[in-house]
Design a protein around this motif. Sequence first.
Motif, PDB file in Angstrom:
ATOM      1  N   LEU A  63       0.925  -1.207   0.336  1.00 39.47           N
ATOM      2  CA  LEU A  63      -0.189  -0.058  -0.247  1.00 39.47           C
ATOM      3  C   LEU A  63       0.847   0.891  -0.328  1.00 39.47           C
ATOM      4  CD1 LEU A  63      -2.817  -0.836   3.173  1.00 39.47           C
ATOM      5  CD2 LEU A  63      -3.495  -1.084   0.726  1.00 39.47           C
ATOM      6  N   ARG A  64       2.105   1.222   0.710  1.00 38.12           N
ATOM      7  CA  ARG A  64       3.362   2.383   0.948  1.00 38.12           C
ATOM      8  C   ARG A  64       4.009   2.048   0.009  1.00 38.12           C
ATOM      9  NH1 ARG A  64       3.570   4.069   6.915  1.00 38.12           N
ATOM     10  NH2 ARG A  64       1.732   3.119   7.481  1.00 38.12           N
ATOM     11  N   GLY A  65       3.999   1.412  -1.034  1.00 40.12           N
ATOM     12  CA  GLY A  65       4.620   1.305  -2.313  1.00 40.12           C
ATOM     13  C   GLY A  65       6.059   0.553  -2.459  1.00 40.12           C
ATOM     14  N   TYR A  66       6.158  -0.413  -1.685  1.00 39.84           N
ATOM     15  CA  TYR A  66       7.523  -0.445  -1.407  1.00 39.84           C
ATOM     16  C   TYR A  66       7.330  -2.448  -1.697  1.00 39.84           C
ATOM     17  CZ  TYR A  66       8.206   3.061   1.900  1.00 39.84           C
ATOM     18  OH  TYR A  66       8.203   4.527   2.709  1.00 39.84           O
ATOM     19  N   HIS A  67       8.044  -3.249  -1.976  1.00 39.37           N
ATOM     20  CA  HIS A  67       7.974  -4.463  -2.173  1.00 39.37           C
ATOM     21  C   HIS A  67       8.556  -5.421  -0.697  1.00 39.37           C
ATOM     22  CE1 HIS A  67       7.926  -8.696  -3.918  1.00 39.37           C
ATOM     23  NE2 HIS A  67       9.775  -8.560  -3.976  1.00 39.37           N
ATOM     24  N   VAL A  68       7.832  -5.678   0.059  1.00 34.80           N
ATOM     25  CA  VAL A  68       8.359  -6.553   1.047  1.00 34.80           C
ATOM     26  C   VAL A  68       8.675  -8.565   0.441  1.00 34.80           C
ATOM     27  CG1 VAL A  68       8.204  -6.954   3.667  1.00 34.80           C
ATOM     28  CG2 VAL A  68       7.744  -5.529   2.875  1.00 34.80           C
ATOM     29  N   GLY A  69       9.378  -8.801  -0.225  1.00 36.36           N
ATOM     30  CA  GLY A  69       9.082 -10.025  -0.652  1.00 36.36           C
ATOM     31  C   GLY A  69      10.386 -10.843   0.415  1.00 36.36           C
ATOM     32  N   HIS A  70      11.288 -10.647   0.773  1.00 35.44           N
ATOM     33  CA  HIS A  70      12.625 -10.888   2.000  1.00 35.44           C
ATOM     34  C   HIS A  70      12.132 -12.429   2.376  1.00 35.44           C
ATOM     35  CE1 HIS A  70      16.077 -11.901   3.682  1.00 35.44           C
ATOM     36  NE2 HIS A  70      16.029 -12.463   4.699  1.00 35.44           N
ATOM     37  N   VAL A  71      13.105 -13.662   1.855  1.00 36.26           N
ATOM     38  CA  VAL A  71      13.152 -14.979   2.009  1.00 36.26           C
ATOM     39  C   VAL A  71      13.061 -15.159   3.971  1.00 36.26           C
ATOM     40  CG1 VAL A  71      13.037 -17.549   1.954  1.00 36.26           C
ATOM     41  CG2 VAL A  71      12.309 -16.307   0.358  1.00 36.26           C
ATOM     42  N   ALA A  72      12.813 -15.258   4.904  1.00 41.66           N
ATOM     43  CA  ALA A  72      13.698 -14.704   6.162  1.00 41.66           C
ATOM     44  C   ALA A  72      15.160 -16.063   6.429  1.00 41.66           C
ATOM     45  CB  ALA A  72      12.452 -15.869   6.538  1.00 41.66           C
ATOM     46  N   ARG A  73      15.000 -15.623   7.097  1.00 39.34           N
ATOM     47  CA  ARG A  73      16.893 -16.581   7.415  1.00 39.34           C
ATOM     48  C   ARG A  73      17.206 -15.981   8.537  1.00 39.34           C
ATOM     49  NH1 ARG A  73      21.852 -14.457   7.207  1.00 39.34           N
ATOM     50  NH2 ARG A  73      22.132 -11.578   6.320  1.00 39.34           N
ATOM     51  N   GLN A  74      18.232 -17.390   9.328  1.00 35.66           N
ATOM     52  CA  GLN A  74      18.808 -16.979  10.436  1.00 35.66           C
ATOM     53  C   GLN A  74      20.018 -15.974   9.947  1.00 35.66           C
ATOM     54  OE1 GLN A  74      18.934 -20.483  12.910  1.00 35.66           O
ATOM     55  NE2 GLN A  74      18.550 -19.004  14.821  1.00 35.66           N
ATOM     56  N   ILE A  75      20.028 -16.174  11.253  1.00 33.41           N
ATOM     57  CA  ILE A  75      21.639 -14.862  11.181  1.00 33.41           C
ATOM     58  C   ILE A  75      22.642 -15.531  11.369  1.00 33.41           C
ATOM     59  CG2 ILE A  75      21.959 -14.532  13.485  1.00 33.41           C
ATOM     60  CD1 ILE A  75      22.509 -11.627  12.709  1.00 33.41           C
ATOM     61  N   HIS A  76      23.701 -15.535  10.383  1.00 36.63           N
ATOM     62  CA  HIS A  76      25.112 -16.490  10.688  1.00 36.63           C
ATOM     63  C   HIS A  76      26.622 -15.558  11.249  1.00 36.63           C
ATOM     64  CE1 HIS A  76      28.115 -18.929   8.444  1.00 36.63           C
ATOM     65  NE2 HIS A  76      27.053 -20.097   8.698  1.00 36.63           N
ATOM     66  N   PRO A  77      27.122 -16.418  11.504  1.00 34.47           N
ATOM     67  CA  PRO A  77      28.235 -15.562  12.303  1.00 34.47           C
ATOM     68  C   PRO A  77      28.794 -15.377  10.985  1.00 34.47           C
ATOM     69  CG  PRO A  77      27.918 -18.337  12.927  1.00 34.47           C
ATOM     70  CD  PRO A  77      26.613 -18.091  12.225  1.00 34.47           C
ATOM     71  N   ASP A  78      28.994 -15.570   9.759  1.00 34.60           N
ATOM     72  CA  ASP A  78      30.189 -14.289   9.221  1.00 34.60           C
ATOM     73  C   ASP A  78      28.902 -13.149   9.335  1.00 34.60           C
ATOM     74  OD1 ASP A  78      31.474 -16.767   8.669  1.00 34.60           O
ATOM     75  OD2 ASP A  78      30.331 -17.239   7.139  1.00 34.60           O
TER      76      ASP A  78
END
Length: 173
Positions: A63-78
């Motif tokens: 609705l605000r003009g953003y594409h929210v499409g990231h696939v969830a991932r867990q933080i990695h030590p790197d």
Amino acid sequence: MPQPLRVLFVCLGNHCRSPSAHAVAVHIARQRGTEHVMFDSAATGRDHLGDLPHPLASHEGGLRGYHVGHVARQIHPDDFERNDLIIAMDRDNVADLERLRGGEESRRGFYPSVEPVQIQLLRRWDPFAMPGDEDLADPWGRPPSSYAEMFDVIERSITPLIEHLEWLVSESG
């Protein structure tokens, strides 16, 4: 030539807040012509790994003009070495990140000299945040209006953050 600056947004599930902040940051940086800054997002938890963002986050963002499409991932030590700045959504995320990092500073390159604190709260850049009001509320399981409120805070915070990032990049050149 300025060194690339890497910014990671983090929340518990990488399902609502961090992918929304990621999408807003990419959009605003592109609008401003901000160069040499890369954005990503991740979770401290495992509940939504591989999932798309919450439908209400994607809907409100759209609705605000953003594409929210990231696939969830867990933080990695790197991620602690790879990212110059890690932006947490709340103090619990900061505590989880500090625990996962193990108290070790692993960043390399120029940016630690001008941005000595790697893990920070998003609302540091919210002009309306007051002491004791540093957390971005998690909208998960709450009414749709909670997602609108989340985006209001993110939008207020991202432009000052981008200005700060532009300054950091200018210092590295």
